[in-house]
Design an enzyme around this catalytic site. Structure first.
Site, mmCIF file in Angstrom:
data_model
loop_
_atom_site.group_PDB
_atom_site.id
_atom_site.type_symbol
_atom_site.label_atom_id
_atom_site.label_comp_id
_atom_site.label_asym_id
_atom_site.label_seq_id
_atom_site.Cartn_x
_atom_site.Cartn_y
_atom_site.Cartn_z
ATOM 1 N N LYS A 13 0.838 -1.210 0.000
ATOM 2 C CA LYS A 13 0.000 0.000 0.000
ATOM 3 C C LYS A 13 0.877 1.265 0.000
ATOM 4 C CE LYS A 13 -2.045 -1.117 3.909
ATOM 5 N NZ LYS A 13 -1.353 -2.384 4.233
ATOM 6 N N ARG A 88 -9.867 0.753 8.557
ATOM 7 C CA ARG A 88 -9.434 -0.605 8.878
ATOM 8 C C ARG A 88 -10.510 -1.383 9.617
ATOM 9 N NH1 ARG A 88 -3.532 0.341 8.763
ATOM 10 N NH2 ARG A 88 -2.499 -1.642 9.121
ATOM 11 N N ARG A 127 11.924 -5.606 5.116
ATOM 12 C CA ARG A 127 11.743 -4.191 4.748
ATOM 13 C C ARG A 127 12.633 -3.247 5.554
ATOM 14 N NH1 ARG A 127 5.792 -1.976 5.418
ATOM 15 N NH2 ARG A 127 6.040 -2.879 7.484
ATOM 16 N N ARG A 161 11.170 -1.092 11.185
ATOM 17 C CA ARG A 161 10.081 -0.854 12.133
ATOM 18 C C ARG A 161 10.071 -1.893 13.246
ATOM 19 N NH1 ARG A 161 4.874 0.162 8.405
ATOM 20 N NH2 ARG A 161 3.917 -1.102 10.040
ATOM 21 N N ARG A 172 -0.566 -8.894 13.298
ATOM 22 C CA ARG A 172 -1.128 -7.867 12.407
ATOM 23 C C ARG A 172 -1.987 -8.527 11.322
ATOM 24 N NH1 ARG A 172 4.281 -4.978 10.896
ATOM 25 N NH2 ARG A 172 3.036 -4.001 9.270
HETATM 26 P P1 AP5 Z 1 4.860 -1.678 1.833
HETATM 27 O O1 AP5 Z 1 4.515 -0.827 0.647
HETATM 28 O O2 AP5 Z 1 5.608 -1.051 2.926
HETATM 29 O O3 AP5 Z 1 3.525 -2.403 2.350
HETATM 30 P P2 AP5 Z 1 2.295 -1.835 3.160
HETATM 31 O O4 AP5 Z 1 1.076 -2.497 2.622
HETATM 32 O O5 AP5 Z 1 2.313 -0.330 3.186
HETATM 33 O O6 AP5 Z 1 2.625 -2.460 4.572
HETATM 34 P P3 AP5 Z 1 2.588 -1.874 6.045
HETATM 35 O O7 AP5 Z 1 3.332 -2.853 6.885
HETATM 36 O O8 AP5 Z 1 3.049 -0.453 6.101
HETATM 37 O O9 AP5 Z 1 1.086 -1.947 6.313
HETATM 38 P P4 AP5 Z 1 0.401 -2.035 7.650
HETATM 39 O O10 AP5 Z 1 -0.989 -1.872 7.165
HETATM 40 O O11 AP5 Z 1 0.645 -3.184 8.513
HETATM 41 O O12 AP5 Z 1 1.084 -0.857 8.493
HETATM 42 P P5 AP5 Z 1 0.598 0.591 8.919
HETATM 43 O O13 AP5 Z 1 1.787 1.443 8.996
HETATM 44 O O14 AP5 Z 1 -0.572 1.040 8.124
HETATM 45 O O15 AP5 Z 1 5.656 -2.955 1.286
HETATM 46 C C1 AP5 Z 1 6.231 -3.894 2.180
HETATM 47 C C2 AP5 Z 1 7.606 -4.372 1.644
HETATM 48 O O16 AP5 Z 1 7.394 -5.124 0.447
HETATM 49 C C3 AP5 Z 1 8.559 -3.228 1.255
HETATM 50 O O17 AP5 Z 1 9.873 -3.616 1.570
HETATM 51 C C4 AP5 Z 1 8.387 -3.088 -0.265
HETATM 52 O O18 AP5 Z 1 9.573 -2.621 -0.887
HETATM 53 C C5 AP5 Z 1 8.059 -4.521 -0.667
HETATM 54 N N1 AP5 Z 1 7.104 -4.577 -1.773
HETATM 55 C C6 AP5 Z 1 6.014 -3.778 -1.993
HETATM 56 N N2 AP5 Z 1 5.354 -4.161 -3.099
HETATM 57 C C7 AP5 Z 1 6.031 -5.235 -3.595
HETATM 58 C C8 AP5 Z 1 5.832 -6.081 -4.734
HETATM 59 N N3 AP5 Z 1 4.806 -5.887 -5.583
HETATM 60 N N4 AP5 Z 1 6.710 -7.096 -4.928
HETATM 61 C C9 AP5 Z 1 7.754 -7.295 -4.064
HETATM 62 N N5 AP5 Z 1 8.004 -6.510 -2.973
HETATM 63 C C10 AP5 Z 1 7.146 -5.499 -2.748
HETATM 64 O O19 AP5 Z 1 0.033 0.298 10.401
HETATM 65 C C11 AP5 Z 1 0.893 -0.030 11.466
HETATM 66 C C12 AP5 Z 1 0.084 -0.132 12.760
HETATM 67 O O20 AP5 Z 1 -0.543 1.138 13.043
HETATM 68 C C13 AP5 Z 1 -1.075 -1.123 12.731
HETATM 69 O O21 AP5 Z 1 -0.640 -2.444 13.050
HETATM 70 C C14 AP5 Z 1 -2.007 -0.532 13.789
HETATM 71 O O22 AP5 Z 1 -1.557 -0.837 15.099
HETATM 72 C C15 AP5 Z 1 -1.842 0.962 13.594
HETATM 73 N N6 AP5 Z 1 -2.829 1.520 12.640
HETATM 74 C C16 AP5 Z 1 -2.561 2.129 11.448
HETATM 75 N N7 AP5 Z 1 -3.689 2.531 10.850
HETATM 76 C C17 AP5 Z 1 -4.707 2.182 11.690
HETATM 77 C C18 AP5 Z 1 -6.118 2.299 11.607
HETATM 78 N N8 AP5 Z 1 -6.720 2.872 10.549
HETATM 79 N N9 AP5 Z 1 -6.850 1.792 12.630
HETATM 80 C C19 AP5 Z 1 -6.278 1.234 13.712
HETATM 81 N N10 AP5 Z 1 -4.948 1.073 13.841
HETATM 82 C C20 AP5 Z 1 -4.159 1.544 12.834
#
Ligand code: AP5
Length: 214
Positions: A13, A88, A127, A161, A172
């Site tokens: 994402k 979410r 990552r 992270r 997660r």
């Molecule tokens: P990346 O693009 O970083 O993936 P992502 O989907 O953004 O993953 P996140 O881990 O950031 O998502 P998340 O939803 O768990 O975390 P968030 O910060 O929102 O890609 C991942 C890796 O793969 C990278 O190394 C990239 O280079 C590689 N890659 C990407 N695409 C690829 C491809 N096509 N092929 C190969 N490699 C690829 O949330 C963190 C925490 O915050 C949550 O656990 C929760 O506690 C809290 N939180 C955040 N938002 C909310 C909400 N709305 N409600 C409640 N809690 C929340």
């Protein structure tokens, strides 16, 4: 244009949001990044969010809803924005509907990025990110051109992270399957959901998304 990128942790994402942001000139709104900034700044909000984030659980709806409600009123969001990691839960999605309705705006697209679970674990545990510009890299799939040097900023100490450890990633994923996956039928019923194959290489996924937005 108002766009939601929906998918499990590691689906790509953030990676795709940055590409769309460059291409379409839209703002990326990542609740994860906003919460991590609050944790790092040691604010009241950050203290409340930290325990849930460390455990791989969702932060409470009222916290993230109020962050987004305030953020989308700002000037830079008036042209449109990409929601990365929000909503979410169904309660968050309903709150977003109410916010947009009140502002006389409408959601254009929800793009689901579908990726197999074991691939997600591999992606997240490999990552790392540039602390200056936020560019994301991966030990196997996306190395910087020069080791130890960000492609945009030059030599840096890359960061990993704290919630990217395998056991937290599994928690997660459980939170995604239990609380976020119900958003798929929610948006399907509204006729705005499109699915892309997130298993493809990054530039291929970008092309699929471009086709949806065209
Ligand atoms: P990346 O693009 O970083 O993936 P992502 O989907 O953004 O993953 P996140 O881990 O950031 O998502 P998340 O939803 O768990 O975390 P968030 O910060 O929102 O890609 C991942 C890796 O793969 C990278 O190394 C990239 O280079 C590689 N890659 C990407 N695409 C690829 C491809 N096509 N092929 C190969 N490699 C690829 O949330 C963190 C925490 O915050 C949550 O656990 C929760 O506690 C809290 N939180 C955040 N938002 C909310 C909400 N709305 N409600 C409640 N809690 C929340």
């Amino acid at each position: 244009m108002i766009l939601i990128l929906l998918g499990p942790p590691g689906a790509g994402k953030g990676t795709q949001a940055r590409l769309i942001m460059e291409r379409e000139g839209l703002v990326q709104l990542s609740t994860g990044d906003m919460l991590r900034e609050a944790v790092q700044a040691g604010t009241e909000l950050g203290r409340k969010a930290k325990a849930a984030m460390d455990a791989g659980q969702l932060v409470s709806d009222d916290i993230v809803i109020s962050i987004i409600a305030e953020r989308i009123r700002q000037e830079d969001c008036q042209k449109g924005f990409i929601l990365d990691g929000f909503p979410r839960t169904v309660a968050q999605a309903e709150a977003l509907d109410r916010m947009l309705e009140k502002a006389g705006r409408k959601l254009d697209h929800v793009i689901e990025m579908r990726v197999d679970e074991e691939e997600l674990v591999k992606r997240i545990t490999g990552r790392f990110t540039c602390p200056k510009c936020g560019e994301g890299y991966h030990d196997e799939f996306k190395l910087p051109k020069v080791p130890g040097s960000c492609d945009n900023c030059g030599p840096v100490e890359f960061v990993r992270r704290s919630d990217d450890k395998e056991e937290t990633v599994r928690a997660r994923l459980k939170a995604y399957n239990g609380q976020t996956a119900p958003l798929l039928p929610y948006y399907k019923d509204k006729g705005v959901l499109r699915t892309v194959d997130g298993m493809l290489p990054i530039n291929e996924v970008a092309k699929e998304i471009e086709a949806v937005l065209a």
